[in-house]
Design an enzyme around this catalytic site. Structure first.
Site, PDB file in Angstrom:
ATOM      1  N   GLU A 198       0.971 -82.936 -77.188  1.00  0.00           N
ATOM      2  CA  GLU A 198      -0.194 -82.261 -76.315  1.00  0.00           C
ATOM      3  C   GLU A 198      -0.030 -80.994 -76.051  1.00  0.00           C
ATOM      4  O   GLU A 198       1.032 -80.268 -76.096  1.00  0.00           O
ATOM      5  CB  GLU A 198       0.037 -83.176 -74.869  1.00  0.00           C
ATOM      6  CG  GLU A 198      -0.272 -84.549 -74.737  1.00  0.00           C
ATOM      7  CD  GLU A 198      -0.251 -85.044 -73.459  1.00  0.00           C
ATOM      8  OE1 GLU A 198      -0.870 -85.714 -72.995  1.00  0.00           O
ATOM      9  OE2 GLU A 198       0.705 -84.376 -72.289  1.00  0.00           O
ATOM     10  N   CYS A 199      -1.053 -80.268 -76.643  1.00  0.00           N
ATOM     11  CA  CYS A 199      -1.111 -78.963 -76.339  1.00  0.00           C
ATOM     12  C   CYS A 199      -0.418 -77.893 -76.664  1.00  0.00           C
ATOM     13  O   CYS A 199      -0.224 -77.660 -77.953  1.00  0.00           O
ATOM     14  CB  CYS A 199      -1.418 -78.568 -74.706  1.00  0.00           C
ATOM     15  SG  CYS A 199      -2.143 -76.928 -74.180  1.00  0.00           S
TER      16      CYS A 199
END
Length: 495
Positions: A349-350
């Protein structure tokens, strides 16, 4: 019962008030559970540092109204006091996104965009609100602010207000005289505190584990908490009611976890956790453990890849701040890439997505080598990408089936610059898009859809943060893929 700390807008001092209350309660020897409205990662780190207990996020967009209620009930069972820090202004939220609110429809005009707001959570949990008002640039007008917030939604119960950033005794007198006709209790008065600051950076406060003087700051906040609040009235509001009923783990969670019971050993899952990667919802980690995963925490900054793992989870964080150190761990970068090409299930994620790119280009324009599993550079910039996302999977992944829709959140200042197949380094075959995503905001119900995220081998990588609380099917599928990966031979069975 518990208490919701709300603000009339962002930046009024909700976090300062919350930490002062938590620190004072802890100094008195009480066990207290904290919660944070919305998709925040950093404020909960400070909560946990003070209370010694993981802070839980309450977000009706990322999860559901039922999950918010279940989460609150579950995690207030073993404590004496509970406190919920709000998000933004009291009524700042989004449109309902087709998720009908459990509360009865109000027979009066209401904001159209307060779903998932602090007010919404207070209604769901039936908790009183303590409103924090920044008084630094007003005196008599404080009454209009307090009256407006209290009267806008009659379904809300207001415990009182906190006057923050009061400049002098005369200033306080003017504020008190203005509030008196409202018969609204003033439960706290905080003077301007120039000597108490928490440093910030481009995504908010600097995380708690990076601060060397945090104990001293919290000692000051505890002292302020002891002296500045009306504890005679606050303690009964903060105390958890003994009549609260325990909500059992949903049957869906138990049913979905059954697949792991027949496994001869736990699934070893590597969790990247250090200064560069620490944006995780505690509920996600708890769900993985409840489903039979053994969480192996390791640091991409300084460690080798853990042995005998069957999957990897890269949360968000600040890889751009620590890009030089990450690039210098030259042994782990090719090891992570090799694990991905061998078919190890990986969820990123991210910040985790950025780490898996070819390079990170920091704010100064310096370029640092990363894993190289994705054909892109993550380039830092001034533009902030922020908001909820509705994302539909374009094909099957290790977490989602094609066509499934999830709600997540983005919060970053980087953008990806794609490289062609003839890019700078030896890269994987060009991955395929993961989501068709639309942005959700109070102004627009949905922005134009964009392709977001990447799938390659068994890698699921995206800027979008997901909370698995109301959707345990996602971690179950991920662990099912992990279960079929042989860490010794670095091979994966067909699923």
């Amino acid at each position: 019962m518990a208490l919701v700390i709300a603000g009339e807008r962002s930046g009024v001092g909700k976090t300062t008030v919350t930490l002062a209350l938590l620190a004072s309660l802890r100094r008195r020897g009480f066990n207290v559970q904290s919660f944070k409205v919305g998709p925040d990662y950093i404020d909960p780190m400070f909560h946990q540092y003070v209370t010694g207990r993981p802070c839980r996020n309450l977000d009706a967009v990322l999860t559901s109204e039922a999950y918010v209620q279940e989460c609150f009930a579950q995690h207030t069972q073993a404590v004496e006091f509970a406190l919920v820090e709000g998000v933004m202004g009291l009524f700042d939220g989004v449109k309902s996104l087709g998720k009908a609110e459990a509360m009865p429809h109000a027979p009066f005009p209401m904001p159209k965009n307060d779903f998932a707001s602090t007010a919404h959570i207070a209604r769901l949990l039936q908790l009183p609100v303590l409103l924090v008002i920044d008084c630094s640039r007003l005196s008599g007008s404080v009454a209009a602010i307090a009256h407006g917030y209290r009267s806008l939604d009659p379904r809300l119960q207001f415990a009182g207000i906190v006057l923050n950033r009061v400049g002098s005794d005369r200033h306080l007198q003017l504020l008190e005289e203005a509030i008196e006709p409202l018969q609204l209790p003033i439960l706290g008065v905080l003077r301007r505190q120039d000597n108490i600051t928490l440093p910030d950076r481009h995504l908010g406060l600097v995380p708690a584990d990076e601060l060397t003087d945090l104990d001293a700051v919290l000692d000051k906040l505890a002292h302020i908490g002891n002296d500045c609040f009306n504890w005679e009235h606050l303690l009964p509001l903060l105390e958890k009611s003994t009549t609260d009923t325990h909500r059992n783990t949903p049957e869906k969670h138990l049913r979905l976890s059954a697949f792991i019971c027949g496994s001869k050993s736990k699934i070893r899952l590597g969790i990247a956790y250090d200064h560069a990667f620490n944006f995780y919802y505690q509920d996600n980690l708890d769900i993985l453990e409840s489903l039979g995963a053994e969480l192996v925490f390791w640091s991409p900054l300084k460690d080798s890849l853990p042995a005998d793992i069957q999957g990897l989870y890269f949360g968000g964080g600040f890889p751009e701040v620590f890009a030089e150190e990450l690039s210098q761990n030259s042994q782990v970068l090719p090891a992570v890439k090799q694990a991905i090409t061998a078919g190890m299930p990986v969820y990123a994620e991210c910040g985790g997505l950025m780490y898996l790119c070819e390079k990170i280009v920091d704010f100064e324009g310096h370029s640092w080598q990363m894993v190289g599993a994705l054909p892109a550079r993550a380039v830092m910039g001034k533009r902030l990408t922020l908001g909820y996302r509705q994302a539909t999977a374009l094909q099957n992944t290790a977490l989602l089936a094609a066509g499934e829709t999830v709600y997540g959140h983005e919060f970053h200042r980087s953008e990806l610059t794609l490289l062609g197949k003839e890019g700078e380094a030896s890269i994987l075959d060009m991955p395929t898009p993961l989501y068709q995503a639309v942005g959700i905001s109070p102004q627009l119900s949905a922005s134009a859809g964009v392709m977001e995220g990447w799938i390659s081998h068994q890698l699921h990588a995206s800027y979008i943060h997901l909370h698995w609380g109301a959707f345990p099917e996602m971690p179950v599928r991920f662990l099912q893929h992990c279960l079929q990966f042989n860490p010794l031979s670095n091979s994966v069975d067909k699923i």
